[in-house]
Design a protein around this motif. Structure first.
Motif, PDB file in Angstrom:
ATOM      1  N   PHE A  30       6.014   6.356 -40.207  1.00 52.91           N
ATOM      2  CA  PHE A  30       7.779   6.434 -39.094  1.00 52.91           C
ATOM      3  C   PHE A  30       6.854   5.974 -38.119  1.00 52.91           C
ATOM      4  O   PHE A  30       7.255   4.561 -37.543  1.00 52.91           O
ATOM      5  CB  PHE A  30       8.206   7.568 -38.725  1.00 52.91           C
ATOM      6  CG  PHE A  30       9.225   7.770 -39.928  1.00 52.91           C
ATOM      7  CD1 PHE A  30      10.441   7.368 -40.653  1.00 52.91           C
ATOM      8  CD2 PHE A  30       9.121   9.830 -40.062  1.00 52.91           C
ATOM      9  CE1 PHE A  30      10.755   7.852 -41.114  1.00 52.91           C
ATOM     10  CE2 PHE A  30      10.203  10.081 -40.552  1.00 52.91           C
ATOM     11  CZ  PHE A  30      10.558   9.545 -41.872  1.00 52.91           C
ATOM     12  N   GLU A  31       5.385   5.480 -37.555  1.00 52.86           N
ATOM     13  CA  GLU A  31       5.074   5.471 -36.630  1.00 52.86           C
ATOM     14  C   GLU A  31       4.837   3.818 -36.618  1.00 52.86           C
ATOM     15  O   GLU A  31       4.867   2.788 -35.996  1.00 52.86           O
ATOM     16  CB  GLU A  31       3.682   6.254 -36.485  1.00 52.86           C
ATOM     17  CG  GLU A  31       4.093   7.409 -35.513  1.00 52.86           C
ATOM     18  CD  GLU A  31       3.156   8.405 -34.921  1.00 52.86           C
ATOM     19  OE1 GLU A  31       1.834   8.085 -35.587  1.00 52.86           O
ATOM     20  OE2 GLU A  31       2.824   9.828 -34.602  1.00 52.86           O
ATOM     21  N   TYR A  32       3.924   3.616 -38.218  1.00 56.08           N
ATOM     22  CA  TYR A  32       4.140   2.161 -38.364  1.00 56.08           C
ATOM     23  C   TYR A  32       5.399   1.402 -38.513  1.00 56.08           C
ATOM     24  O   TYR A  32       5.698   0.419 -37.876  1.00 56.08           O
ATOM     25  CB  TYR A  32       3.944   2.683 -39.920  1.00 56.08           C
ATOM     26  CG  TYR A  32       3.264   0.708 -40.106  1.00 56.08           C
ATOM     27  CD1 TYR A  32       3.012   0.202 -40.084  1.00 56.08           C
ATOM     28  CD2 TYR A  32       4.820   0.540 -41.176  1.00 56.08           C
ATOM     29  CE1 TYR A  32       2.415  -1.651 -40.424  1.00 56.08           C
ATOM     30  CE2 TYR A  32       3.987  -0.983 -42.231  1.00 56.08           C
ATOM     31  CZ  TYR A  32       3.249  -1.495 -41.346  1.00 56.08           C
ATOM     32  OH  TYR A  32       3.302  -3.402 -41.495  1.00 56.08           O
ATOM     33  N   LEU A  33       6.341   1.663 -38.556  1.00 53.58           N
ATOM     34  CA  LEU A  33       7.509   1.300 -39.067  1.00 53.58           C
ATOM     35  C   LEU A  33       8.469   1.214 -37.883  1.00 53.58           C
ATOM     36  O   LEU A  33       9.359   0.114 -37.539  1.00 53.58           O
ATOM     37  CB  LEU A  33       8.910   1.953 -39.999  1.00 53.58           C
ATOM     38  CG  LEU A  33       8.158   2.145 -42.210  1.00 53.58           C
ATOM     39  CD1 LEU A  33       9.402   3.031 -42.888  1.00 53.58           C
ATOM     40  CD2 LEU A  33       8.627   0.633 -42.282  1.00 53.58           C
ATOM     41  N   VAL A  34       7.928   2.471 -36.981  1.00 51.92           N
ATOM     42  CA  VAL A  34       8.423   1.763 -35.291  1.00 51.92           C
ATOM     43  C   VAL A  34       7.805   0.637 -34.441  1.00 51.92           C
ATOM     44  O   VAL A  34       9.053   0.052 -33.978  1.00 51.92           O
ATOM     45  CB  VAL A  34       8.728   2.982 -34.768  1.00 51.92           C
ATOM     46  CG1 VAL A  34       9.040   2.753 -32.844  1.00 51.92           C
ATOM     47  CG2 VAL A  34       9.275   4.214 -35.274  1.00 51.92           C
ATOM     48  N   THR A  61      13.828   4.446 -36.567  1.00 52.89           N
ATOM     49  CA  THR A  61      14.347   6.022 -37.467  1.00 52.89           C
ATOM     50  C   THR A  61      14.421   6.770 -36.272  1.00 52.89           C
ATOM     51  O   THR A  61      14.844   7.069 -35.538  1.00 52.89           O
ATOM     52  CB  THR A  61      12.124   5.879 -38.094  1.00 52.89           C
ATOM     53  OG1 THR A  61      11.498   6.182 -36.984  1.00 52.89           O
ATOM     54  CG2 THR A  61      11.861   4.893 -38.443  1.00 52.89           C
ATOM     55  N   HIS A  62      14.748   7.861 -37.289  1.00 60.14           N
ATOM     56  CA  HIS A  62      15.577   9.161 -36.664  1.00 60.14           C
ATOM     57  C   HIS A  62      13.965   9.740 -36.251  1.00 60.14           C
ATOM     58  O   HIS A  62      14.242  11.007 -35.251  1.00 60.14           O
ATOM     59  CB  HIS A  62      15.629   9.779 -37.795  1.00 60.14           C
ATOM     60  CG  HIS A  62      14.751  10.928 -38.645  1.00 60.14           C
ATOM     61  ND1 HIS A  62      15.221  12.069 -39.046  1.00 60.14           N
ATOM     62  CD2 HIS A  62      13.909  10.117 -39.199  1.00 60.14           C
ATOM     63  CE1 HIS A  62      15.070  12.112 -40.349  1.00 60.14           C
ATOM     64  NE2 HIS A  62      13.392  11.170 -40.169  1.00 60.14           N
ATOM     65  N   LYS A 107      15.931  12.278 -34.492  1.00 63.98           N
ATOM     66  CA  LYS A 107      16.861  12.729 -33.775  1.00 63.98           C
ATOM     67  C   LYS A 107      18.254  13.446 -34.894  1.00 63.98           C
ATOM     68  O   LYS A 107      17.966  13.006 -35.676  1.00 63.98           O
ATOM     69  CB  LYS A 107      17.647  11.122 -33.675  1.00 63.98           C
ATOM     70  CG  LYS A 107      17.186  10.311 -32.418  1.00 63.98           C
ATOM     71  CD  LYS A 107      17.128   9.179 -32.454  1.00 63.98           C
ATOM     72  CE  LYS A 107      15.781   8.324 -31.819  1.00 63.98           C
ATOM     73  NZ  LYS A 107      15.424   6.591 -31.851  1.00 63.98           N
ATOM     74  N   LYS A 108      18.951  13.601 -34.107  1.00 61.87           N
ATOM     75  CA  LYS A 108      20.339  14.427 -35.048  1.00 61.87           C
ATOM     76  C   LYS A 108      21.309  13.754 -35.870  1.00 61.87           C
ATOM     77  O   LYS A 108      21.834  12.649 -34.514  1.00 61.87           O
ATOM     78  CB  LYS A 108      21.392  15.656 -34.571  1.00 61.87           C
ATOM     79  CG  LYS A 108      21.638  16.138 -35.259  1.00 61.87           C
ATOM     80  CD  LYS A 108      23.222  17.313 -34.933  1.00 61.87           C
ATOM     81  CE  LYS A 108      23.854  18.030 -35.314  1.00 61.87           C
ATOM     82  NZ  LYS A 108      23.981  19.207 -35.194  1.00 61.87           N
ATOM     83  N   ASP A 165      25.351   3.775 -34.340  1.00 56.97           N
ATOM     84  CA  ASP A 165      24.334   2.877 -35.497  1.00 56.97           C
ATOM     85  C   ASP A 165      24.104   3.181 -36.699  1.00 56.97           C
ATOM     86  O   ASP A 165      23.859   4.774 -36.655  1.00 56.97           O
ATOM     87  CB  ASP A 165      23.288   2.542 -34.324  1.00 56.97           C
ATOM     88  CG  ASP A 165      21.913   1.303 -34.169  1.00 56.97           C
ATOM     89  OD1 ASP A 165      22.676   0.827 -35.332  1.00 56.97           O
ATOM     90  OD2 ASP A 165      21.339   1.266 -33.529  1.00 56.97           O
ATOM     91  N   ILE A 166      22.984   2.782 -37.486  1.00 58.47           N
ATOM     92  CA  ILE A 166      22.547   2.928 -38.355  1.00 58.47           C
ATOM     93  C   ILE A 166      21.104   3.083 -38.337  1.00 58.47           C
ATOM     94  O   ILE A 166      20.676   2.673 -37.940  1.00 58.47           O
ATOM     95  CB  ILE A 166      22.475   1.637 -39.685  1.00 58.47           C
ATOM     96  CG1 ILE A 166      24.752   1.781 -40.300  1.00 58.47           C
ATOM     97  CG2 ILE A 166      22.106   2.573 -40.803  1.00 58.47           C
ATOM     98  CD1 ILE A 166      24.470   3.766 -40.920  1.00 58.47           C
ATOM     99  N   ILE A 167      20.287   4.058 -38.301  1.00 49.38           N
ATOM    100  CA  ILE A 167      18.783   4.491 -38.601  1.00 49.38           C
ATOM    101  C   ILE A 167      18.171   5.520 -39.966  1.00 49.38           C
ATOM    102  O   ILE A 167      18.701   5.888 -40.691  1.00 49.38           O
ATOM    103  CB  ILE A 167      18.460   5.326 -37.130  1.00 49.38           C
ATOM    104  CG1 ILE A 167      19.297   6.550 -36.931  1.00 49.38           C
ATOM    105  CG2 ILE A 167      18.942   4.618 -36.093  1.00 49.38           C
ATOM    106  CD1 ILE A 167      18.496   7.159 -36.178  1.00 49.38           C
ATOM    107  N   LEU A 168      16.847   4.995 -39.804  1.00 45.60           N
ATOM    108  CA  LEU A 168      16.229   5.639 -41.176  1.00 45.60           C
ATOM    109  C   LEU A 168      16.069   7.107 -40.501  1.00 45.60           C
ATOM    110  O   LEU A 168      15.491   7.308 -39.496  1.00 45.60           O
ATOM    111  CB  LEU A 168      15.121   4.856 -41.127  1.00 45.60           C
ATOM    112  CG  LEU A 168      14.088   5.526 -42.307  1.00 45.60           C
ATOM    113  CD1 LEU A 168      14.616   5.492 -43.617  1.00 45.60           C
ATOM    114  CD2 LEU A 168      12.824   4.494 -42.759  1.00 45.60           C
ATOM    115  N   ALA A 169      16.582   7.618 -41.980  1.00 44.34           N
ATOM    116  CA  ALA A 169      16.423   8.777 -42.075  1.00 44.34           C
ATOM    117  C   ALA A 169      15.161  10.267 -42.504  1.00 44.34           C
ATOM    118  O   ALA A 169      14.737   9.273 -43.681  1.00 44.34           O
ATOM    119  CB  ALA A 169      17.756   9.674 -41.827  1.00 44.34           C
TER     120      ALA A 169
END
Ligand code: UDP
Length: 234
Positions: free
Chosen positions: A58-62, A68-69, A82-83, A186-190
């Motif tokens: 996730f850190e890499y993708l951010v 991401t969540h 994030k919820k 918004d749509i985020i990766l979860a």
């Protein structure tokens, strides 16, 4: 940040509310399931390994501009997120044929696909997460056309980032599953990205470093996850 109420327990993770209504804690378990939960077991310390592996990914993708969540790692098994409201679609991206794609289409495992291939599955355990297409998604109102477009673009973009990320670790990304959430419009990766949700083959040897070792009783499961953790944190 502390866990207050358990609001969801899945096959591999538990979600808890926190003092902040916008944030949850995602707890990673050692439980493992395969073949729509017909095969059950535990993989020792899997939760700890997947929590840390998923955090690194996730850190890499951010860092590559993907929303991401993920917020932060709280402990060995707890991640602050994030919820979101999960879109009830599992998105699979494939670079080489494996698993259900081989069974569906009679392909040899490892066949190089001419382009990255997207699949959607309806997230419904009692039906075994059946394969669906964009018409089913529209007909059942699982997501809007704009959401499907965004999810598809993000999934393919994530694939490009992750292929590079893993190749630097001498690992080839064969396929993986993503889940997305709605967050303030918004749509985020979860969910998670880990050896539970990806097929990862070591370059050169072809050694499987993922849940296929559990699915197929290949042994050295913990060692494979440990090896992925070692490489992503190196
Ligand atoms: N996958 C997952 N959760 C699921 C189904 C699939 O994480 O409920 C992942 C799986 O680990 C693999 C990819 O998605 O990396 C494609 O899985 P496939 O459809 O081939 O299913 P399988 O053969 O694992 O049943």
């Amino acid at each position: 940040m502390n866990k207050i109420d358990k609001i969801y327990e899945g096959k591999a993770k538990i979600l808890y509310t926190t003092q902040d209504p916008d944030l949850l804690i995602q707890y990673f378990k050692d439980d493992a399931t395969a073949f729509n939960a017909q095969k059950k077991g535990t993989i020792s310390e899997k939760g700890v390994m997947n929590n840390h592996i998923a955090a690194k990914i996730f850190e890499y993708l951010v860092s590559q501009g993907i929303e991401t969540h993920f917020l932060k790692t709280l402990s060995d098994r707890d991640m602050l997120i994030k919820k979101v409201s999960i879109v009830p679609i599992e998105v699979i991206v494939r670079n080489r044929a494996a698993g259900s794609m081989c069974r569906l289409l009679g392909l040899a495992e490892g066949l190089h696909l001419a382009c990255p291939t997207l699949e959607f599955c309806y997230k419904e355990d009692k039906l075994g997460d059946p394969l669906i297409n964009e018409y089913h998604i529209r007909a059942l109102k699982l997501a809007t056309d704009a959401e499907v477009k965004k999810i598809s673009q993000m999934a393919l973009e994530i694939n490009e980032h992750l292929k590079k990320f893993f190749l630097k670790l001498n690992i080839e990304l064969i396929d993986f599953k993503l889940e997305f959430g709605r967050y303030h419009g918004d749509i985020i990766l979860a969910d998670e990205i880990s050896p539970d949700t990806c097929r990862l083959w070591e370059v050169g040897t072809g050694n499987k470093l993922d849940k296929d070792r559990f699915r197929r009783d290949m042994g050295n499961i913990e060692e494979a996850y440990q090896e992925v953790l070692r490489r992503v944190t190196a």
